[in-house]
Design a protein around this motif. Structure first.
Motif, mmCIF file in Angstrom:
data_model
loop_
_atom_site.group_PDB
_atom_site.id
_atom_site.type_symbol
_atom_site.label_atom_id
_atom_site.label_comp_id
_atom_site.label_asym_id
_atom_site.label_seq_id
_atom_site.Cartn_x
_atom_site.Cartn_y
_atom_site.Cartn_z
ATOM 1 N N ALA A 74 0.941 -1.199 -0.246
ATOM 2 C CA ALA A 74 0.242 -0.182 -0.038
ATOM 3 C C ALA A 74 0.731 1.671 -0.190
ATOM 4 O O ALA A 74 0.158 2.431 0.282
ATOM 5 C CB ALA A 74 -0.799 0.201 1.724
ATOM 6 N N TRP A 75 2.087 1.317 -0.066
ATOM 7 C CA TRP A 75 2.919 2.095 -0.139
ATOM 8 C C TRP A 75 2.668 3.245 -1.022
ATOM 9 O O TRP A 75 3.293 4.546 -0.566
ATOM 10 C CB TRP A 75 4.552 2.192 0.337
ATOM 11 N N PRO A 76 2.259 2.944 -1.951
ATOM 12 C CA PRO A 76 2.450 4.194 -3.831
ATOM 13 C C PRO A 76 1.078 5.129 -3.048
ATOM 14 O O PRO A 76 1.535 5.970 -2.775
ATOM 15 C CB PRO A 76 2.249 3.353 -4.452
ATOM 16 N N ALA A 77 -0.036 4.677 -2.518
ATOM 17 C CA ALA A 77 -1.088 4.657 -1.939
ATOM 18 C C ALA A 77 -0.571 5.892 -0.545
ATOM 19 O O ALA A 77 -1.057 7.386 -0.455
ATOM 20 C CB ALA A 77 -2.181 4.612 -1.782
ATOM 21 N N LEU A 78 -0.008 4.924 0.410
ATOM 22 C CA LEU A 78 0.398 6.163 1.296
ATOM 23 C C LEU A 78 1.337 6.770 1.227
ATOM 24 O O LEU A 78 0.881 8.021 1.981
ATOM 25 C CB LEU A 78 0.869 5.157 2.356
ATOM 26 N N SER A 79 1.939 6.611 0.677
ATOM 27 C CA SER A 79 3.467 8.139 0.005
ATOM 28 C C SER A 79 2.294 9.401 -0.251
ATOM 29 O O SER A 79 2.649 10.624 0.077
ATOM 30 C CB SER A 79 4.753 7.973 -0.742
ATOM 31 N N ILE A 80 1.696 9.172 -0.925
ATOM 32 C CA ILE A 80 0.587 10.105 -1.180
ATOM 33 C C ILE A 80 -0.255 10.866 -0.668
ATOM 34 O O ILE A 80 -0.172 11.770 -0.296
ATOM 35 C CB ILE A 80 -0.301 9.534 -2.628
ATOM 36 N N ALA A 86 0.285 14.508 1.882
ATOM 37 C CA ALA A 86 -0.517 15.487 1.684
ATOM 38 C C ALA A 86 -0.849 16.414 2.872
ATOM 39 O O ALA A 86 -0.441 17.348 3.222
ATOM 40 C CB ALA A 86 -2.040 15.023 1.152
ATOM 41 N N PHE A 87 -0.787 14.909 4.098
ATOM 42 C CA PHE A 87 -1.302 15.714 5.336
ATOM 43 C C PHE A 87 -0.051 16.186 6.190
ATOM 44 O O PHE A 87 -0.043 16.545 6.332
ATOM 45 C CB PHE A 87 -1.478 14.563 6.075
ATOM 46 N N TYR A 94 -7.583 22.334 4.942
ATOM 47 C CA TYR A 94 -8.678 23.528 4.745
ATOM 48 C C TYR A 94 -9.785 22.832 6.320
ATOM 49 O O TYR A 94 -9.861 23.605 7.283
ATOM 50 C CB TYR A 94 -9.807 22.819 3.975
ATOM 51 N N ASP A 95 -9.567 21.775 5.761
ATOM 52 C CA ASP A 95 -10.723 20.600 7.137
ATOM 53 C C ASP A 95 -9.091 19.489 7.936
ATOM 54 O O ASP A 95 -9.930 18.942 9.015
ATOM 55 C CB ASP A 95 -11.399 19.365 6.594
ATOM 56 N N ALA A 128 -1.449 14.499 -4.635
ATOM 57 C CA ALA A 128 -1.520 15.426 -2.727
ATOM 58 C C ALA A 128 -1.576 16.512 -3.543
ATOM 59 O O ALA A 128 -1.815 16.724 -1.959
ATOM 60 C CB ALA A 128 0.041 14.388 -3.257
ATOM 61 N N LEU A 129 -1.255 17.237 -4.425
ATOM 62 C CA LEU A 129 -2.013 18.972 -4.075
ATOM 63 C C LEU A 129 -3.137 19.094 -3.871
ATOM 64 O O LEU A 129 -3.879 19.506 -2.385
ATOM 65 C CB LEU A 129 -1.506 19.624 -5.085
ATOM 66 N N THR A 130 -4.135 17.723 -4.214
ATOM 67 C CA THR A 130 -5.630 18.159 -4.150
ATOM 68 C C THR A 130 -6.008 17.464 -2.467
ATOM 69 O O THR A 130 -6.801 18.598 -2.214
ATOM 70 C CB THR A 130 -6.524 17.505 -5.504
ATOM 71 N N LEU A 131 -5.235 16.181 -2.476
ATOM 72 C CA LEU A 131 -5.927 15.581 -0.805
ATOM 73 C C LEU A 131 -5.031 16.605 0.626
ATOM 74 O O LEU A 131 -5.635 17.407 1.478
ATOM 75 C CB LEU A 131 -4.684 14.790 -0.470
#
Length: 365
Positions: free
Chosen positions: A33-39, A43-44, A189-190, A180-183
């Protein structure tokens, strides 16, 4: 059945085996799952670091949405300026590497003529070949340093000629970067509401402990990273302004180098110091001495004022511990390990002092 399972579970070897299997499965899941987790983590991380700026703008009675927009406009301007300075630095340092023998020629000539200048002091025979070899070693050391620095900077600009290309290659593609930028916009914001939602996921009896641990994590890790960013900015500004006043070529780029490398404690002024002194030497030894004074002053202010005042409260680590954390992190995880080694060590210190030393295991063994 439950009693039989309980008796088996009482065996410590069974528990160790089960935990090892669970850790292995978690590791395999993390790798997949690292490719998704890295994004998500990228972002976070940006939202987390930029959140104090948005909060400050909110205190100035600006809407939160406008604060988020201003943060991203600032990010775009910073990336444009950083890309320009990085490209300019690469061109200048490449030329400096080619001209290194000419720049070092006065120093080499002075070393080789040293035995004749000190006739009153007995000089052992064969010293001149030693001095010549020492000058060649110095030239080779400086050339290797400059070439490694140029290669690293070229790596930042290798994808698309700007720092956005670097982040694109880091995340694995343009789509991942845009995701990543969108997230990060939604995260930024939240973020307060997301924090409350994450806390509510824990069982109620443990929520005070989780909130306390999160606050300490924010003070040690978040405080260090934000503080180090501020210190890096101040050091880069001081070095760039000082070298500009002295008249050193490429002063803005050298200040940028000092700021970027200062994200790793104790490194920034050293990395920018070598090319700064070589460039200053092109204008004479007086300019080189003034440039050395600027770098020394920046190093003293960082070590005795900026660091203790801005970062020291967040980490409270001995310099030896900090350097050891940087070396260990860089060895294990590369650049990210070097950047995060000190805050990780600071958080481990918090866990040891506030939880382990107050535990029954520590008191009774």
């Amino acid at each position: 059945m439950r009693e039989a399972f309980a008796r088996v579970w009482e065996n410590p070897y069974v528990r160790v085996l089960v935990f090892l299997v669970l850790f292995y499965l978690a590791y395999r899941l993390l790798v997949r799952a690292w490719p998704a987790l890295s994004i998500l983590l990228t972002a976070f991380a940006f939202a987390y670091l930029a959140h104090p700026v948005v909060r400050l703008l909110e205190a100035r009675r600006l809407p939160r949405a406008l604060g988020v927009v201003l943060v991203y406009l600032g990010l775009v301007l910073f990336l444009g300026l950083a890309s320009f300075l990085t490209a300019q630095t690469v061109l200048e340092l490449s030329q400096l590497t080619r001209e290194l023998p000419r720049l070092l020629e006065p120093l080499v000539s002075w070393l080789l003529s040293l035995p004749e200048r000190v006739r009153a002091v007995p000089i052992p025979e064969g010293l001149q070949p030693v001095l010549a070899e020492a000058s060649r070693n110095l030239e080779g050391l400086l050339r290797g340093f400059l070439e490694a620095l140029v290669r690293w900077l070229q790596g930042l600009l290798s994808q698309g000629g700007n720092l956005l290309g670097f982040f694109t290659s880091l995340l694995g593609g343009v789509l991942q970067l845009l995701t990543a930028l969108t997230l990060s916009v939604y995260f930024l914001y939240d973020l307060p509401r997301l924090g409350r939602a994450a806390l509510s996921a824990f069982p109620e009896p443990y929520q005070p402990l989780v909130a306390e641990l999160a606050a300490k994590l924010d003070r040690s890790v978040g405080g260090f990273i934000r503080g180090q960013l501020l210190v890096a900015f101040l050091v880069g500004l001081l070095v760039g302004t000082g070298l500009w006043l002295v008249g050193v070529p490429l002063a803005a780029s050298l200040g940028f180098l000092a700021g970027v490398f200062n994200l790793i404690p104790f490194v920034g002024v050293i990395v920018s110091g070598v090319p700064a002194l070589l460039l200053a030497a092109t204008g004479g030894w007086l300019k080189a001495l003034l440039a050395l004074l600027v770098l020394w002053l920046a190093n003293q202010l960082e070590g005795n004022l900026f660091g203790p005042l801005i970062v020291g409260r967040a980490t409270r680590l001995h310099p030896v511990t900090a350097i050891a954390a940087i070396l260990l992190g860089a060895t294990l995880f590369g650049l990210w390990g070097a950047l995060l080694g000190v805050p990780a060590a600071a958080f481990l210190k918090v866990l040891v002092e506030d939880y382990y030393k107050g535990s029954r295991l520590y008191r009774e063994g």
